[in-house]
Design a protein around this motif. Structure first.
Motif, short mmCIF file in Angstrom:
data_model
loop_
_atom_site.label_atom_id
_atom_site.label_comp_id
_atom_site.label_asym_id
_atom_site.label_seq_id
_atom_site.Cartn_x
_atom_site.Cartn_y
_atom_site.Cartn_z
N GLY A 1 26.14 33.37 -13.54
CA GLY A 1 25.28 32.89 -12.45
C GLY A 1 24.38 31.73 -12.84
O GLY A 1 23.49 31.37 -12.07
N HIS A 2 24.57 31.18 -14.02
CA HIS A 2 23.74 30.03 -14.43
C HIS A 2 24.62 28.79 -14.55
O HIS A 2 25.71 28.84 -15.10
CB HIS A 2 23.05 30.31 -15.76
N TRP A 3 24.08 27.69 -14.03
CA TRP A 3 24.82 26.43 -14.04
C TRP A 3 23.96 25.41 -14.77
O TRP A 3 22.77 25.30 -14.49
CB TRP A 3 25.10 25.95 -12.62
N TYR A 4 24.58 24.65 -15.65
CA TYR A 4 23.81 23.73 -16.48
C TYR A 4 24.14 22.28 -16.15
O TYR A 4 25.30 21.92 -15.94
CB TYR A 4 24.04 24.02 -17.95
N VAL A 5 23.07 21.47 -16.16
CA VAL A 5 23.22 20.09 -15.72
C VAL A 5 23.18 19.09 -16.89
O VAL A 5 23.78 18.02 -16.82
CB VAL A 5 22.14 19.77 -14.67
N ILE B 1 22.71 22.75 -29.41
CA ILE B 1 22.16 22.00 -28.28
C ILE B 1 21.29 22.93 -27.43
O ILE B 1 21.40 24.15 -27.55
CB ILE B 1 23.28 21.41 -27.37
N ILE B 2 20.44 22.31 -26.60
CA ILE B 2 19.64 23.09 -25.64
C ILE B 2 20.13 22.69 -24.26
O ILE B 2 20.30 21.49 -23.98
CB ILE B 2 18.14 22.75 -25.78
N LEU B 3 20.37 23.68 -23.42
CA LEU B 3 20.88 23.35 -22.08
C LEU B 3 19.76 23.34 -21.04
O LEU B 3 18.81 24.11 -21.13
CB LEU B 3 21.94 24.37 -21.68
N HIS B 4 19.90 22.46 -20.05
CA HIS B 4 18.97 22.44 -18.93
C HIS B 4 19.69 22.98 -17.70
O HIS B 4 20.77 22.50 -17.36
CB HIS B 4 18.49 21.01 -18.65
N GLU B 5 19.04 23.94 -17.05
CA GLU B 5 19.69 24.61 -15.93
C GLU B 5 19.51 23.82 -14.63
O GLU B 5 18.45 23.21 -14.42
CB GLU B 5 19.08 26.01 -15.79
N HIS B 6 20.50 23.86 -13.76
CA HIS B 6 20.37 23.25 -12.43
C HIS B 6 19.58 24.22 -11.56
O HIS B 6 19.89 25.41 -11.53
CB HIS B 6 21.76 23.00 -11.82
N SER B 7 18.55 23.70 -10.87
CA SER B 7 17.69 24.60 -10.09
C SER B 7 18.37 25.08 -8.82
O SER B 7 18.12 26.19 -8.37
CB SER B 7 16.40 23.89 -9.73
N PHE B 8 19.17 24.24 -8.19
CA PHE B 8 19.77 24.64 -6.91
C PHE B 8 21.28 24.42 -6.92
O PHE B 8 21.79 23.60 -6.17
CB PHE B 8 19.17 23.82 -5.76
N PRO B 9 22.01 25.14 -7.77
CA PRO B 9 23.45 24.87 -7.85
C PRO B 9 24.19 25.10 -6.53
O PRO B 9 25.21 24.47 -6.28
CB PRO B 9 23.94 25.84 -8.94
#
Lengths: 625, 293
Positions: free
Chosen positions: B282-286, B257-265
């Motif tokens: 430090g990365h959060w995925y939406v 799968i490809i993940l999309h990151e949340h810009s303003f977690p």
């Protein structure tokens, strides 16, 4: 170690495309090729099926949504189409008015040998068996006023005035007479409804075979606070109406993936179906090969590098191993184009032998951005934009200083543009009175007066741009205003400096919400910006906020003073005092307290003068800035 | 005793009543038919009812349907074009169909739309564009069909199969085994042979497959690249947070799968952030997109 001449241009500078009309110099077609193809198919569908459709394009901040729109715009060259860029830096209360302005600005934007998009459509129409303008216009049922305006436009007359009318700007009696248009009726139609009708009529006029591509960018900027649904709901309604009310539109909505669910959850089911009638498409992060193609393309674009790169590895003067490490640090392949470009910008500087000093901190970066935005806003500031600036910018400004002032939805109070309330029950109602036309202004004041007498308002505030003083000859307007003031209503004239600052603030906040404000490839969070703005708010803005929140009015005849200086831009203070029937000392005290409104020279003799902004907006024939 | 005067309900109450009434109907109704269902103060004169219905259509709350034959316009909760699209998808749920077969299946389900064939064609075009339905190209004697899932590639490879058989026949006397031919073919296509793929712990593989099938269940367009919200996926699977996050990150590492990151977690509440997937760096995925669309 220095590998190349330090004067060679760094091709990785400027990583953000924020306007499709200003595309990046380098494009790699294989990146987001599927999404581009989907848009192309959608255009074909509109042209073939004579049915409007809508698509959502989403991706992380910096994934290239606006870049993709710029690519689409280039593809449209030579096709029977019109491209309209609609960055949603506006209030949800004036979405149709905003769309109308964007549509007209882009229609009249010179695109090809000074030909505007509108001229291109006219040429196409006249080629397709329509002998003259009149027969074209009469094919579509439209308002008499719009018919008149389009006739003027087609005959190339009164260009400034026709453009102003089409944009929905407030028009003076003189300009309306020039255009052979009647003065507005006392009970004017709601300006949002009027804008909607003008837009739908124009779409119909262009005909089925001309595809109108509306590119709604930065949709997330419509949300003022996390969880707020009003802006998205209104947007869904607008897209729904365009979808069903036209036969030749492709509606593209661009937003960040993290706002996709909040958007779809905020709109009616029927509008959700319309928003996604052509699907939703994600712009995925770059894979390693795509990143390498992007870097190569940027390097290839520098002619000074062509010779030194001959016979060297494809990414020279950068090292491919550095890029590999950069990707390996993020094993989940979630690197977007902006991050790759920002990384390469640093690597390129190192290759030029420039030691990367201590990076500037976020606060200094924001200070720089604020100054740039402020300068831009000051240059383009004009009274026609004041409604939009206040309506969109004021909620953001009040949200900075005092969280307890919350914008409240207004569904019942006519002529009220903004309502702010506090939990303990206090409320202010703001009516924007920036009408150039005195009949329209008098009608609005009359209705407000009636509402006030019926006890509809708690604390009514009128706001008007100081560059449009109310002349003493506008008898009815002055009468109603005096009566309103007697009943405790205040008229505030935000100084031009304040209007420019509010404009800069809303632009910066929208840019941040859309994820377009990035420092060294990292997106700045809206909360970080809000905190910085709250700590660095200018004294003029601070005074403006306090002025809004403080009750009561000093009874000073501001309109008379501004009107007088409009007629005589430089006068002795004593003369002015006599004319407006105020003691000279109180006049001087008032002027010193409101430095942005009236100029003051100490003397002797003490002089008052009209403040004229440093810069003027460019002539419309040059197209929008 | 004075006669009790019945007070007329206001417009919003009337509209609400009409909306509720229409929501319960399983097909579009004319104003006359709808009036028969209303009682008491809600039984408005027909022209007043039409006025109200028109206003609800303008507001996008209900939709106008074309008249049946020479009858009057009808009204319903669903838009004709959206209804046709829904029916097309339903019609293809069981198996792929040719366009003609689909039109036959849908024929009587469209409540007397005047030009059903033309509208179905429009609906098909629009769904193809969205990627909700897919073309199954004509192959051999099998006609072109439409389906919800990508076509099985097997029938399209029959010619290749025949050619491979011929190669085998040709090389068998030279002692080239079928296995050697298969291996050469894999090399040619740039893929490793099945035996070279490392075997994973079956439970994790099962879970990953379960996640992928759930993704398609939540978002039918996932198979053509639509993003699936990780919040919805998490809620729907009901897995423990730690296990769900770890599996999703692993699937991304393996490029399933490809993940999309949340810009303003940091801009969302802690509760909302807990629904995102956290890689502990430090990365959060939406959201997630299936890699092999």
């Amino acid at each position: 170690m220095k590998m190349i001449d330090s004067n060679i241009f760094n091709p990785f500078l400027g990583s953000v495309v924020t306007n499709p009309w200003k595309p990046a110099k380098v494009d790699v077609p294989e990146i987001h090729a599927e999404a581009f193809e989907r848009c192309r198919q959608a255009i074909k569908y509109v042209q073939k099926a004579h049915q409007s459709t809508s698509i959502i394009i989403h991706g992380a901040a910096g994934s290239g949504k606006t870049h993709l729109m710029a690519r689409l715009l280039l593809y449209l060259e030579g096709l029977p189409s019109v491209f309209i860029s609609v960055p949603l830096k506006t209030s949800h209360n004036m979405l149709w008015r905003h769309l109308r302005r964007c549509l007209v600005d882009d229609l009249l934007r010179p695109v090809d040998n000074d030909q505007t998009q509108f001229n291109k459509i006219v040429a196409l129409r006249l080629r397709s068996n329509i002998p003259h303008f009149e027969s074209w216009l009469s094919q579509v049922q439209m308002d008499h006023d719009l018919y008149c305006i389009l006739s003027h436009l087609l005959n190339n007359e009164y260009r400034r005035e026709t453009r102003a009318w089409l944009r929905g700007d407030s028009m003076s009696e003189t300009d309306l007479t020039k255009l052979n248009l009647p003065a507005p009726a006392e009970d004017e139609e709601d300006s949002e409804d009027k804008s909607r009708r003008v837009i739908l009529s124009l779409c119909k006029l262009f005909g089925q075979d001309i595809c109108l591509i509306f590119c709604f960018d930065q949709v997330e900027a419509l949300q003022n606070r996390p969880g707020e649904k009003t802006g998205f709901f209104a947007f869904g309604k607008m897209v729904g109406a365009l979808h069903d009310g036209t036969e030749n539109a492709l509606l593209i909505s661009c937003l960040q993936s993290s706002f996709l669910d909040p958007l779809l959850d905020s709109v009616d089911k029927a509008d959700q179906d319309r928003l996604t009638s052509c699907g939703k498409f994600s712009l995925d992060p770059l894979n390693y090969d795509q990143a390498i193609s992007l870097i190569s393309a940027r390097l290839d674009a520098v002619s000074d590098l062509a010779k030194p790169r001959q016979g060297r590895p494809r990414l020279w003067p950068l090292k491919e191993s550095d890029i590999k490490v950069f990707f390996e640090d993020r094993p989940t392949e979630t690197i977007v184009a902006r991050e790759v470009i920002a990384k390469c910008e640093q690597l390129f500087e190192t290759a030029k032998g420039k030691t990367i000093g201590r990076p500037i901190n976020t606060s200094d970066f924001l200070e720089e951005c604020w100054q740039q935005n402020l300068e831009k806003a000051a240059v383009k500031n004009n009274p026609e934009d004041s409604d939009q600036i206040i309506q969109h910018g004021l909620p953001g400004l009040l949200g900075l200083k005092d969280d307890s002032w919350q914008e409240k939805q207004n569904s019942t109070l006519k002529d009220i543009d903004l309502i702010f309330s506090q939990p303990k029950g206090d409320q202010i109602e703001i009516s924007l009175c920036n009408q150039q036309n005195m009949t329209s202004l008098a009608s609005r004041l009359k209705r407000l007066l009636e509402g006030l007498k019926k006890g509809k308002f708690q604390k009514l505030i009128l706001m008007r741009d100081p560059r449009w003083p109310i002349k003493s000859t506008a008898k009815k307007t002055n009468e109603y205003l005096a009566e309103l003031k007697k009943l405790g209503v205040r008229m505030i004239h935000p100084p031009v400096e304040v209007l420019a600052a509010v404009d800069a603030l809303r632009a910066l906040l929208s840019e941040t919400k859309a994820g377009d404000l990035a420092h060294r490839g990292q997106t700045i969070e809206p909360d970080t910006l809000r905190k910085w703005l709250a700590e660095n708010i200018s004294p003029a803005l601070q005074d403006f906020i306090e002025d809004l929140a403080t009750p009561g009015e000093d009874g000073f005849p501001v309109e008379a003073l501004l009107g007088l200086l409009e007629e005589h831009p430089l006068l002795k203070l004593t003369e002015v005092a006599a004319q407006i029937e105020q003691p000279p000392q109180s006049l001087e005290d008032w002027v010193r307290k409101h430095p942005g409104l009236v100029g003051f020279l100490n003397g002797p003799p003490a002089l008052l003068f009209q403040i004229v902004p440093d810069s003027f907006p460019s002539d419309f024939s040059e197209g929008p800035a | 005793m004075p006669k009790k005067i019945l007070e007329l309900p206001n417009e919003s109450v009337l509209s609400e009543k009409i909306l509720n009434g229409l929501a319960q109907q399983n097909q579009p109704k004319t104003a006359k038919e709808l009036r028969r269902l209303l009682t008491g103060p809600f039984k408005l004169p027909e022209d007043r009812l039409i006025e109200l219905l028109t206003s609800l259509v303008t507001k996008g709350k209900i939709f106008e349907w074309p008249a049946k034959g020479k009858g009057k316009p009808r009204y319903w909760k669903e838009q004709p074009s959206q209804f046709i699209s829904k029916k097309i998808v339903e019609g293809l749920t069981e198996k792929p169909l040719t366009s003609l077969e689909l039109k036959k299946v849908l024929g009587k389900q469209l409540f007397g739309i005047p030009k059903p064939k033309k509208d179905i064609d429009h609906g098909i075009q629009s769904l193809l564009l969205q990627g909700t339905i897919l073309q199954h190209p004509k192959v051999g004697g099998i006609k072109a069909k439409l389906g919800l899932r990508p076509p099985d590639p097997k029938p399209y490879l029959q010619k290749v199969q025949k050619e491979l058989d011929q190669v085998f026949k040709m090389l068998a006397p030279s002692q080239v085994s079928r296995e050697a031919i298969n291996k050469a073919l894999f090399n040619l296509l740039g893929i490793s042979t099945i035996s070279e793929v490392p075997l994973e712990e079956p439970r994790i593989l099962d879970l990953e497959d379960q996640i992928i099938s759930e993704m398609v269940k939540i978002e039918p367009r996932a198979s053509t690249g639509a993003l699936v919200s990780l919040q919805r996926l998490r809620k729907s699977l009901g897995l423990e947070k730690e296990l769900f996050d770890r599996t999703i990150i692993n699937m991304a590492k393996k490029s399933r799968i490809i993940l999309h990151e949340h810009s303003f977690p940091m801009g969302v509440s802690e509760e909302e952030r807990n629904y995102l997937v956290d890689d502990k760096k430090g990365h959060w995925y939406v959201g997630a997109v299936l890699k092999d669309k």
